[in-house]
Design a protein around this motif. Structure first.
Motif, short mmCIF file in Angstrom:
data_model
loop_
_atom_site.label_atom_id
_atom_site.label_comp_id
_atom_site.label_asym_id
_atom_site.label_seq_id
_atom_site.Cartn_x
_atom_site.Cartn_y
_atom_site.Cartn_z
N LEU A 159 1.21 -1.26 -0.09
CA LEU A 159 -0.01 -0.23 -0.17
C LEU A 159 0.81 1.27 -0.08
N SER A 160 1.81 1.10 0.45
CA SER A 160 2.96 2.41 0.90
C SER A 160 3.79 2.81 -0.51
N ARG A 161 4.28 1.51 -1.03
CA ARG A 161 4.92 1.40 -2.21
C ARG A 161 4.30 1.77 -3.87
N GLU A 162 3.51 0.66 -4.10
CA GLU A 162 2.57 0.67 -5.18
C GLU A 162 1.61 1.66 -5.25
N GLN A 163 0.58 2.18 -4.11
CA GLN A 163 -0.38 3.18 -4.21
C GLN A 163 0.44 4.63 -3.44
N GLY A 164 0.76 4.29 -3.38
CA GLY A 164 1.80 5.32 -2.55
C GLY A 164 1.28 6.17 -1.42
N LEU A 165 0.14 5.47 -0.35
CA LEU A 165 -0.51 5.69 0.66
C LEU A 165 0.60 5.70 1.80
N LYS A 166 0.23 7.40 2.45
CA LYS A 166 0.68 8.10 3.68
C LYS A 166 0.59 6.93 4.88
N ILE A 167 1.26 6.94 5.41
CA ILE A 167 0.97 6.29 6.81
C ILE A 167 -0.59 6.61 7.68
N PRO A 168 -0.48 7.18 7.64
CA PRO A 168 -2.30 7.59 8.16
C PRO A 168 -3.57 6.87 7.18
N GLU A 169 -2.59 7.37 5.92
CA GLU A 169 -4.51 6.99 4.80
C GLU A 169 -4.01 5.09 4.70
N ILE A 170 -2.48 4.25 5.47
CA ILE A 170 -3.23 3.79 5.09
C ILE A 170 -3.64 2.74 6.45
N ALA A 171 -3.00 3.19 7.29
CA ALA A 171 -3.89 3.03 9.27
C ALA A 171 -5.23 3.43 9.15
N ALA A 172 -5.75 4.31 8.78
CA ALA A 172 -7.56 4.15 8.15
C ALA A 172 -7.73 3.48 7.39
N LYS A 173 -7.21 3.43 6.30
CA LYS A 173 -7.77 1.73 5.17
C LYS A 173 -7.54 0.65 5.91
N LEU A 174 -7.07 0.29 6.55
CA LEU A 174 -6.85 -1.16 7.31
C LEU A 174 -7.11 -1.31 8.72
N SER A 175 -7.43 0.05 9.36
CA SER A 175 -8.52 0.38 10.76
C SER A 175 -6.81 -0.29 11.86
N LEU A 176 -5.92 0.65 11.80
CA LEU A 176 -5.03 0.51 12.35
C LEU A 176 -4.39 1.71 12.95
N SER A 177 -3.74 1.26 13.98
CA SER A 177 -2.77 2.76 14.51
C SER A 177 -1.66 2.92 14.05
N PRO A 178 -1.64 4.40 13.37
CA PRO A 178 -0.65 5.05 12.66
C PRO A 178 1.23 4.54 12.97
N ASN A 179 1.35 4.38 14.82
CA ASN A 179 2.89 3.84 15.37
C ASN A 179 2.79 2.24 15.02
N THR A 180 1.72 1.69 14.43
CA THR A 180 1.63 0.05 14.00
C THR A 180 2.55 -0.39 13.15
N VAL A 181 1.14 1.15 11.67
CA VAL A 181 2.01 1.24 10.68
C VAL A 181 3.54 2.03 9.80
N LYS A 182 3.72 2.27 10.82
CA LYS A 182 5.20 2.91 10.58
C LYS A 182 6.27 1.72 11.10
N ASN A 183 5.76 1.02 12.65
CA ASN A 183 6.29 0.39 13.09
C ASN A 183 6.96 -1.11 12.25
N SER A 184 5.83 -1.72 11.07
CA SER A 184 5.38 -2.49 10.40
C SER A 184 6.18 -2.01 8.88
N LEU A 185 6.23 -0.85 8.37
CA LEU A 185 7.19 -0.04 7.36
C LEU A 185 8.82 -0.35 7.65
#
Length: 194
Positions: free
Chosen positions: A140-166
């Motif tokens: 989602l980050s690389r192919e769709q160019g979504l930013k951390i908050p957008e990914i977090a909203a799309k996957l119902s995760l916290s931004p920190n979880t997304v950032k740590n995963s990346l």
């Protein structure tokens, strides 16, 4: 002094005293000429209209100084030209900034091209080995160019979880490349898209 110049000077004199009728008369007298000149320079109708409005706004705001102006026509054209060139200068700065942010495909020699293609392939393999959620976040980050908050909203995760995963994903991909003897800075991984 010719009548045309005298009329312009008289209009400037009246405008300097706050005469709105004289201002409207000057506006209607000069707008067609200023619009044509500005459009030739800018090539954009809405920006041209903004420049005309700004020119006459500056005239009205500076009306107390109009008595001292000997060449009203030249003064108006100078303001309009200044507005045009200010717009063009801002556009040039904007375009340079955007161009510097736009990723450019590097030009490689045939050997470098093969190395780049191999590295890109290996990054793809490393991404396929990521856990499902980490893989989804990375893509989602690389192919769709979504930013951390957008990914977090799309996957119902916290931004920190997304950032740590990346961060973990990039670390894992980097480790995979390191095992193959490919030592590249983390920034290259961040910019490399599949």
């Amino acid at each position: 002094m010719n009548a045309y110049l005298q009329d312009n000077n008289q209009l400037f004199q009246l405008i300097s005293e706050g005469d709105e009728t004289a201002f409207r008369q000057l506006f209607h007298l000069y707008v067609p000429h200023l619009r044509a000149m500005a459009f030739r320079i800018i090539q954009n109708e809405s920006v041209t209209e903004d420049i005309i409005q700004e020119t006459f706004l500056r005239l009205w705001i500076s009306r107390d100084k109009l008595k001292a102006i000997e060449q009203p026509r030249s003064w108006l054209y100078r303001i309009a030209l200044y507005q045009c060139f200010t717009y063009l200068r801002k556009q040039a700065v904007h375009h340079r900034a955007v161009a510097s942010l736009t990723p450019v495909e590097p030009v490689f020699s045939p050997e470098e091209d093969m190395t780049y293609a191999f590295m890109k392939e290996q990054v793809g393999i490393a991404v396929q080995q990521l856990p499902p959620q980490a893989k989804r976040i990375y893509l989602l980050s690389r192919e769709q160019g979504l930013k951390i908050p957008e990914i977090a909203a799309k996957l119902s995760l916290s931004p920190n979880t997304v950032k740590n995963s990346l961060v973990r994903s990039l670390h894992s991909i980097r480790g995979h490349l390191k095992q193959l003897g490919m030592l590249f800075p983390l920034l290259i991984l961040w910019l490399l898209k599949l």
